[in-house]
Each structure stands twice: as structure tokens, then as C-alpha cells.
Design a protein around this motif. Structure first.
Motif, short mmCIF file in Angstrom:
data_model
loop_
_atom_site.label_atom_id
_atom_site.label_comp_id
_atom_site.label_asym_id
_atom_site.label_seq_id
_atom_site.Cartn_x
_atom_site.Cartn_y
_atom_site.Cartn_z
N SER A 84 0.81 -1.23 0.00
CA SER A 84 0.00 0.00 0.00
C SER A 84 0.84 1.28 0.00
CB SER A 84 -0.93 0.01 1.22
OG SER A 84 -0.19 -0.09 2.43
N GLN A 85 2.12 1.20 0.33
CA GLN A 85 2.98 2.39 0.30
C GLN A 85 4.45 1.98 0.29
OE1 GLN A 85 3.28 4.83 3.99
NE2 GLN A 85 1.79 3.39 4.91
N ARG A 86 5.27 2.91 -0.10
CA ARG A 86 6.73 2.71 -0.13
C ARG A 86 7.35 3.72 0.82
NH1 ARG A 86 11.26 4.61 -2.96
NH2 ARG A 86 12.74 2.98 -3.61
N ILE A 87 8.21 3.25 1.76
CA ILE A 87 8.74 4.12 2.81
C ILE A 87 10.28 4.08 2.81
CG2 ILE A 87 8.58 4.79 5.25
CD1 ILE A 87 6.18 2.85 5.48
N ARG A 103 6.30 -1.44 1.60
CA ARG A 103 7.72 -1.62 1.25
C ARG A 103 8.51 -0.64 2.11
NH1 ARG A 103 12.18 -3.85 0.43
NH2 ARG A 103 13.23 -3.73 -1.60
N ILE A 104 9.51 -1.14 2.82
CA ILE A 104 10.25 -0.30 3.77
C ILE A 104 11.74 -0.58 3.65
CG2 ILE A 104 10.20 -1.90 5.75
CD1 ILE A 104 9.47 0.60 7.49
N PHE A 105 12.54 0.42 3.99
CA PHE A 105 14.00 0.31 3.87
C PHE A 105 14.65 0.54 5.23
CE2 PHE A 105 12.22 1.32 -0.22
CZ PHE A 105 12.90 0.46 -1.08
N THR A 106 15.86 0.05 5.34
CA THR A 106 16.58 0.11 6.62
C THR A 106 16.62 1.55 7.15
OG1 THR A 106 17.97 -1.74 5.95
CG2 THR A 106 18.75 -0.38 7.78
#
Length: 411
Positions: A84-87, A103-106
Motif C-alpha cells: 500500500s505504500q513505499r517508505i 515496502r520499507i527500507f533500513t
């Protein structure tokens, strides 16, 4: 004047006695002026203020790795979820849509509604861009807000000498500058007509002045403001004049040579004439002729003349006093007992030995440099640190001696 160390009776004071008295002398003097420095200039400086955090670190729950943030209950037995979102890191997330993942990043902030992160290597992206996720537990791969530093936590107390990691930690809480003690001004000089500067030709009876370079280099490495004050001639009048000159500009004078009992050793007499001698003679080998006193009201440390004796007394006595005088909450390093691969006869003083700490099949052992003369400076470069035997103690192969590495002495 009685110092309590036995020096005034002509006895040899133990190192513990001398260190106790040196610390008392250092702490009795007025504190070094405080200055405020930008954080980028503060490494090696000594704090004069307490530093506490006004924020929590991390400031919010964030992801420990690249992957997908979700509500753990939505994947209790595994799940296929829409993204639902990219962070990315540095972007404020939106609340997580129920039944989806993000989607999430370190380092990126966990979105409200999510309580876990699945690492990307454990997921499968399907043709319709949904993500197959394995079961996950709440809190998995999540760095909690404040888990490193809570609001109000005292990070450092006054007396802390700031290391590289300390600078990074202070930056992590937004500190831009710190109040520190200015660097102690140390005038370093040598004594002896026989001394010649490197690069000059040697005449008969002359020696290159290694002590000056050893002392200056070590004190610069430790962060002091060092002034190379040159070499004194073997002349009492000239020595007294030079000492009084240096006493007007330096916080402390450190010398090598000239404090023994020879007819041409004038530093001891010059200090007594222009001030007072508080300590003289230390019960160690090498390093017996160690002096501490004042020229007018400027502290004076007189190291021996032999190169190894200079190195040993610099580590075990002079540097501790300088660090205490700088305002550092310094505690001498604790030795580790290590078995020896050598034998030695008992002596009358504590004897510091230049040794290597070598790895062997059964662990580690100490190997002594073959020539332990106080004039063999190459033994210092060969060795890893100092071990010592106490007065009256003989050493058999396999006996354990206390050992401290040079890295620990200078830490």
C-alpha cells in the motif's frame, strides 16, 4: 616538607605511593580554562560539563532492514498482501492500510498500524505485485524508539576524554558543540651537552637526542599542546634561567636527563633553587631518577636520561599526572597475568620488562627482549608492552607476570 611518600627520607617510593601523591598534587591545582569547541574539533578533548540527551534515539520505531512492514496478526500463518505504500528512510510514513504491507527500507520509520518487518530475502513478489510473506512475530526486525538513548539519559560526565565513538554518539543526539578543558600547554626540554639533533653530524662523545622526540611525539598523540623547548646545556645558571622563562608560558615543564646525582646533572638543583622539589627517586627499574616539583608555581616533571627509562616513566607516572591535571577522570589500566617463556633473577626494585605477547598452541605467553638495558630503545619498538616483577621476586618459566600493552597505556 613531608610528602608522605618517603622521598624526603631518601627512600625509594613505590609507584603506588608516587601515583597517589601525583594525583593529589594534580587535583589540588586550579582547573584548566574551559573553552567551547565545535563537535568536529573535540576529539581528544576533556569534557568539563555533563552531557545528557534531550531526545530519544532512535526518535521513532524504525526498520532494522530492507523488507516489508506489516501487522504481524495479518501473517500469523503466512499471507499474500498488497503493497500500500513505499517508505524510504527520511520520509514520514502514512498509517498502514489494514490487510496490506508497506515496502520499507533500513532506518525508515515504521508506519502506524504496523508492528513487524519481514526481510526482503524471505518474501516472494508475485506477478500481480502482491507479496507472499512468511509468518512473523510482533516486534521482529523493529528497532524500538529510544532503545539506544532515552530522553534525559546522561551520556558523559565531566572528565571524559572524548574518543571518536563519543563524537559520533554526541552527534546522534544533535549536540553541535561541547565545553571542554583547553589543551594543557606542555614545554618539553632535554638536558646534556652530549645531545645533538638528528641530521647533524656526530662528534666523539655525542648522541642523537631521541628522548625529545619520544616525549614530544607521545604527548602530541595524547592531545596535549606541546612546545619543543630545546636542549639545556650542562650549566646551572643557564638551566635556572631557561626554567624560569618556560614557567611563565607553560602549564607544566617536562624534561629528560639532569635529575640524577652526577656532577653535570643540574636540573634537580635548578628546580630547588627556583621553586621546590616534591618527589625524587622512584623505586622502579628502569626509571629511578624521577622528579616532580615546581618552578615558581609551574609544575615540573623530570624524567631520567636513559631512553627506555624515559619511555617507562612517561607511561607509568608522567602521563597519569598530565591526564589528571588536564581534568580527565583517568584510571590507570588494569594488568592481565600472562605466563612467561623466560626466567629472571630477583631484584631490589620493581623491574619493568619489554615483552612480546605471543600466541602459542596452549594460549599466550610473554617473551622478553634479550637485552633489558635501559639504553636499548629498540626493545621498545620490538615489544608489545610492559610486564613487571616485584622486588625480591624471581621468575621461573611458566610463572605469570602482570602485563599491560602499550595500546592500553595510551588508551
Amino acid at each position: 616538607m613531608s610528602t608522605g611518600c618517603g622521598c624526603e627520607r631518601g627512600n625509594l617510593a613505590t609507584l603506588d605511593e608516587v601515583l597517589g601523591h601525583l594525583r593529589k598534587e594534580a587535583l589540588s591545582l586550579p582547573g584548566v580554562d574551559a573553552i567551547r569547541l565545535p563537535l568536529c574539533q573535540a576529539r581528544g578533548m576533556v569534557l568539563v560539563e555533563s552531557v545528557s540527551s534531550t531526545i530519544q534515539v532512535p526518535p521513532a520505531d524504525n526498520s532494522a532492514m530492507d523488507g516489508y512492514a506489516l501487522r504481524a496478526a495479518d501473517a500469523a500463518t503466512g499471507a499474500v498482501l498488497e503493497v500500500s505504500q513505499r517508505i524510504p528512510a527520511g520520509v514520514a510514513p502514512q498509517p498502514l492500510t489494514p490487510g496490506t504491507c508497506a515496502r520499507i527500507f533500513t532506518g525508515a520509520e515504521i508506519p502506524p498500524g504496523a508492528d513487524a518487518v519481514v526481510m526482503q530475502e524471505d518474501t516472494e513478489i508475485l506477478p500481480d505485485n502482491r507479496v507472499r510473506l512468511p509468518p512473523v512475530n510482533a516486534g521482529e526486525n523493529v528497532r524500538r524508539a529510544g532503545q539506544d538513548i532515552a530522553v534525559g539519559t546522561q551520556l558523559f560526565a565531566p572528565g571524559r576524554r572524548l574518543q571518536a565513538a563519543d563524537i559520533g554518539l554526541l552527534a546522534s543526539i544533535g549536540v553541535a558543540s561541547v565545553l571542554v578543558a583547553r589543551r594543557l600547554r606542555v614545554a618539553v626540554l632535554s638536558s646534556g651537552d652530549e645531545l645533538v639533533q638528528p641530521g647533524e653530524p656526530l662528534a666523539a662523545g655525542q648522541l642523537y637526542n631521541s628522548n625529545q622526540y619520544t616525549i614530544v611525539s607521545t604527548l602530541e598523540e595524547m592531545g596535549f599542546d606541546v612546545h619543543d623547548a630545546g636542549t639545556l646545556p650542562d650549566d646551572l645558571v643557564a638551566t635556572r634561567l631557561r626554567l624560569t622563562e618556560l614557567a611563565t608560558t607553560a602549564d607544566v615543564i617536562v624534561s629528560s636527563g639532569g635529575v640524577s646525582v652526577g656532577e653535570e646533572d643540574h636540573l634537580k638543583a635548578a628546580v630547588e633553587a627556583e621553586g621546590r622539589l616534591v618527589l625524587w627517586k622512584l623505586g622502579i627499574k628502569p626509571g629511578k631518577p624521577l622528579a616532580f616539583g615546581y618552578v615558581n608555581e609551574t609544575p615540573f616533571i623530570g624524567l631520567p636520561g636513559n631512553p627506555v627509562a624515559v619511555w617507562v616513566t612517561l607511561l607509568v607516572a608522567a602521563l597519569p599526572w598530565l591526564r589528571w591535571r588536564q581534568g580527565e577522570s583517568y584510571v590507570p589500566p588494569v594488568p592481565n597475568p600472562v605466563p612467561c617463556a623466560f626466567t629472571r633473577k630477583a631484584g631490589k626494585r620493581r623491574e619493568y620488562l619489554r615483552v612480546q605477547r605471543q600466541q602459542v598452541q596452549d594460549g599466550v605467553q610473554l617473551v622478553a627482549y634479550p637485552n633489558q638495558s635501559s639504553g636499548v630503545l629498540s626493545s621498545v619498538c620490538w615489544s608489545h608492552g610492559l610486564a613487571w616483577q616485584e622486588p625480591g621476586q624471581s621468575v621461573a618459566e611458566g610463572d605469570a607476570l602482570p602485563f599491560i600493552s602499550y595500546a592500553d597505556w595510551l588508551a
